[in-house]
Motif scaffolding. Structure first.
Motif, PDB file in Angstrom:
ATOM      1  N   GLY A  41      33.287  17.417  56.109  1.00  0.00           N
ATOM      2  CA  GLY A  41      33.894  17.671  54.813  1.00  0.00           C
ATOM      3  C   GLY A  41      32.928  17.540  53.657  1.00  0.00           C
ATOM      4  N   ASN A  42      31.823  16.842  53.885  1.00  0.00           N
ATOM      5  CA  ASN A  42      30.815  16.690  52.826  1.00  0.00           C
ATOM      6  C   ASN A  42      29.468  16.436  53.485  1.00  0.00           C
ATOM      7  N   LEU A  43      28.921  17.502  54.082  1.00  0.00           N
ATOM      8  CA  LEU A  43      27.636  17.393  54.766  1.00  0.00           C
ATOM      9  C   LEU A  43      26.526  17.730  53.789  1.00  0.00           C
ATOM     10  N   MET A  44      25.872  16.688  53.290  1.00  0.00           N
ATOM     11  CA  MET A  44      24.802  16.859  52.313  1.00  0.00           C
ATOM     12  C   MET A  44      25.297  17.694  51.129  1.00  0.00           C
ATOM     13  N   GLY A  45      26.532  17.419  50.701  1.00  0.00           N
ATOM     14  CA  GLY A  45      27.093  18.084  49.539  1.00  0.00           C
ATOM     15  C   GLY A  45      27.836  19.372  49.810  1.00  0.00           C
ATOM     16  N   THR A  46      27.959  19.787  51.079  1.00  0.00           N
ATOM     17  CA  THR A  46      28.628  21.043  51.421  1.00  0.00           C
ATOM     18  C   THR A  46      29.781  20.779  52.384  1.00  0.00           C
ATOM     19  N   ASN A  47      30.928  21.405  52.131  1.00  0.00           N
ATOM     20  CA  ASN A  47      32.075  21.306  53.031  1.00  0.00           C
ATOM     21  C   ASN A  47      31.925  22.348  54.133  1.00  0.00           C
ATOM     22  N   LEU A  48      31.695  21.886  55.367  1.00  0.00           N
ATOM     23  CA  LEU A  48      31.494  22.792  56.505  1.00  0.00           C
ATOM     24  C   LEU A  48      32.655  22.750  57.490  1.00  0.00           C
ATOM     25  N   ARG A  49      33.773  22.159  57.084  1.00  0.00           N
ATOM     26  CA  ARG A  49      34.890  22.055  58.029  1.00  0.00           C
ATOM     27  C   ARG A  49      35.322  23.418  58.575  1.00  0.00           C
ATOM     28  N   THR A  64      20.911   8.272  52.680  1.00  0.00           N
ATOM     29  CA  THR A  64      20.258   9.423  52.061  1.00  0.00           C
ATOM     30  C   THR A  64      20.503  10.720  52.822  1.00  0.00           C
ATOM     31  N   GLY A  65      21.215  10.644  53.930  1.00  0.00           N
ATOM     32  CA  GLY A  65      21.466  11.831  54.740  1.00  0.00           C
ATOM     33  C   GLY A  65      22.875  11.851  55.283  1.00  0.00           C
ATOM     34  N   VAL A  66      23.008  11.811  56.605  1.00  0.00           N
ATOM     35  CA  VAL A  66      24.312  11.783  57.255  1.00  0.00           C
ATOM     36  C   VAL A  66      24.726  10.326  57.428  1.00  0.00           C
TER      37      VAL A  66
END
Length: 481
Positions: A369-377, A288-290
């Motif tokens: 690349g997909n942190l809780m639905g967001t790409n933060l790379r 449900t998270g990371v």
């Protein structure tokens, strides 16, 4: 101890003397807490989020078996020097051999030379090939640009206490030998913490105390794999009493006329409040998270095993996921792994260490690349550091202490797929060999750090403040990010 009867000004003066006399910095909690009496300054508010992650390899990673030149001339020199009569020969299998080194093709051609990574780093090869990882060649502590002749004749200032583990770990992290007060991660935090509504979450270690994160004003916040460590017994039932917890809290946070007790209470209150904020702000671990990291395969046994470095990076990711709730715009993190002092059993020991390293970095990249639905790379950059490199010569079953070393930079903002700098000659008796194949660094740690700091948002003036030797070098930005 008798009660201090002194003014606040006298207490601050005494605290300053205690800090300087003991070179405390990151050495003790008391010193760290004295450092918080200043206020963070920033060049101005920023609207985006960025994080830097320092991954320190304690013990000194052998760079020459991590990134290798594989053209015919280089490989002949490599196998000649690193193949010994002892059963512990440290030479790796070549390209195409079973378990052989993994070829990489840098975007910048270096005089027809070819290159490869250690056989147990397939994930890092993939990241390099995909353009999200780069290699900086032969970096280490320097005060000024230095030639081999200048080193041999000591005609320029040299870094103190070369080849000493503790001192070089400190030089890498804090520009001074063991006992340094301020690290360059903490100093960057000093300058940018005002962009964070909760400055205490600016410099965070998932790997214990590190001078890298110690600033003049900012203090490092240490977390474990489960997140912030609470003070037990402050809520709920304690010793069968429903009121004992609140009583305990009032004792450890209560005001007092004694300045040392007052400071201790302030630190305790800050710790309680920070834990209360960080706990619910961190993303949960798991589905449900990371995502939890997979196990890695031990290359020596073939067995699956947990990877503690990946767990540290999961903790970092969980905190980054809570950046909005924490009010964070700029964060510096520290993670580490040990065991790289491979005087013995290097071939098997380093194989396992590099397998863990490659697996953990790849895990972190995938999560970003997909942190809780967001790409933060593009907003998170990881870099490696280590005490020093090691000798090119073998002692029969391992290698000894060196100086310069190769390192990795990973992230979406990295200009990946390339080796930065001229890759050193493979072998002995060349212009960068200070003895036994130990490398005289081509780039300084200041240049390495200043390049990251520029991306992080520091101005040239601030970079000169954070990196005391940077103005001795013409090239302040190595261009890898």
């Amino acid at each position: 101890m008798s009660k201090l009867n002194a003014s606040r000004r006298e207490f601050l003066r005494l605290g300053s003397l205690l800090g300087s006399a003991s070179a405390l910095g990151a050495a003790t909690p008391f010193a760290l807490n004295l450092a918080t009496m200043g206020s963070a300054a920033a060049q101005g508010a920023v609207s985006d989020y960025k994080a830097i992650v320092c991954l320190f390899l304690y013990g000194a990673n052998d760079h020459a078996n991590t990134v290798l030149a594989t053209d015919s001339t280089s490989w002949t020199q490599y196998t000649t020097v690193r193949t010994t009569a002892e059963a512990g020969s440290i030479a790796l299998p070549g390209l195409g051999a079973t378990g052989g080194v993994l070829p990489i093709t840098p975007s910048t051609v270096q005089n027809g030379r070819t290159f490869a990574l250690h056989p147990n780093m397939p994930e890092l090869k993939t990241l390099f090939d995909s353009g999200r990882a780069a290699i900086i060649s032969n970096v280490g502590p320097l005060i000024v640009p230095t030639t081999l002749t200048q080193y041999q004749k000591a005609t320029v200032p040299l870094p103190p206490k070369l080849f000493s583990h503790n001192d070089q770990q400190s030089l890498w992290q804090a520009y001074a030998p063991e006992g340094a007060a301020y690290g360059w991660g903490g100093r960057m935090g000093d300058l940018l913490a005002a962009n964070n509504s909760n400055p205490i979450f600016t410099a965070i270690s998932a790997s214990g105390n590190a001078v890298f994160l110690s600033g003049r004003n900012i203090i490092q916040y240490q977390v474990s794999g489960s997140g912030a460590t609470p003070i037990n017994g402050l809520s709920g039932t304690l010793f069968g009493s429903s009121t004992a917890g609140s009583t305990l809290r009032s004792i450890v946070t209560g005001d007092t006329a004694n300045y040392f007790q007052k400071e201790h209470a302030a630190v305790t209150s800050r710790s309680i409040n920070a834990q209360a904020l960080l706990g619910p702000s961190m993303a949960p671990a798991g589905a449900t998270g990371v995502p939890n990291p997979s196990q890695y395969t031990n290359p020596n046994t073939g067995a699956l095993a947990n990877n503690s470095l990946a767990t540290q990076l999961q903790t970092v990711a969980r905190i980054i996921a809570g950046r909005s709730a924490l009010g964070a715009k700029r964060q510096v993190f520290f993670v580490s792994m040990g065991g790289f002092d491979t005087h013995d059993f290097q071939k098997t020991a380093q194989a396992d260490l590099l397998a863990k390293l490659s697996h953990a970095i790849n895990y972190f990249d995938s999560v970003m690349g997909n942190l809780m639905g967001t790409n933060l790379r593009n907003q998170v950059t990881l870099f490696t550091a280590s005490d020093f490199g090691r000798t090119f010569t073998s002692n029969g079953d391992g290698t000894d202490h060196g100086w310069g070393s190769h390192h990795f930079i990973v992230g979406g903002a990295v200009k990946g797929g390339n080796i930065y700098g001229n890759f050193p000659v493979t072998g002995l008796k060349h212009a960068e060999d200070v003895g036994s194949g130990s490398l005289l660094p081509q780039f300084s740690v200041d240049q390495y750090g200043a390049t990251l700091a520029t991306w992080f948002g520091l101005t040239p003036t601030q970079i000169s403040d954070v990196f005391p030797n940077i103005n001795n070098f013409t090239n302040r930005n190595l261009g890898f990010i």
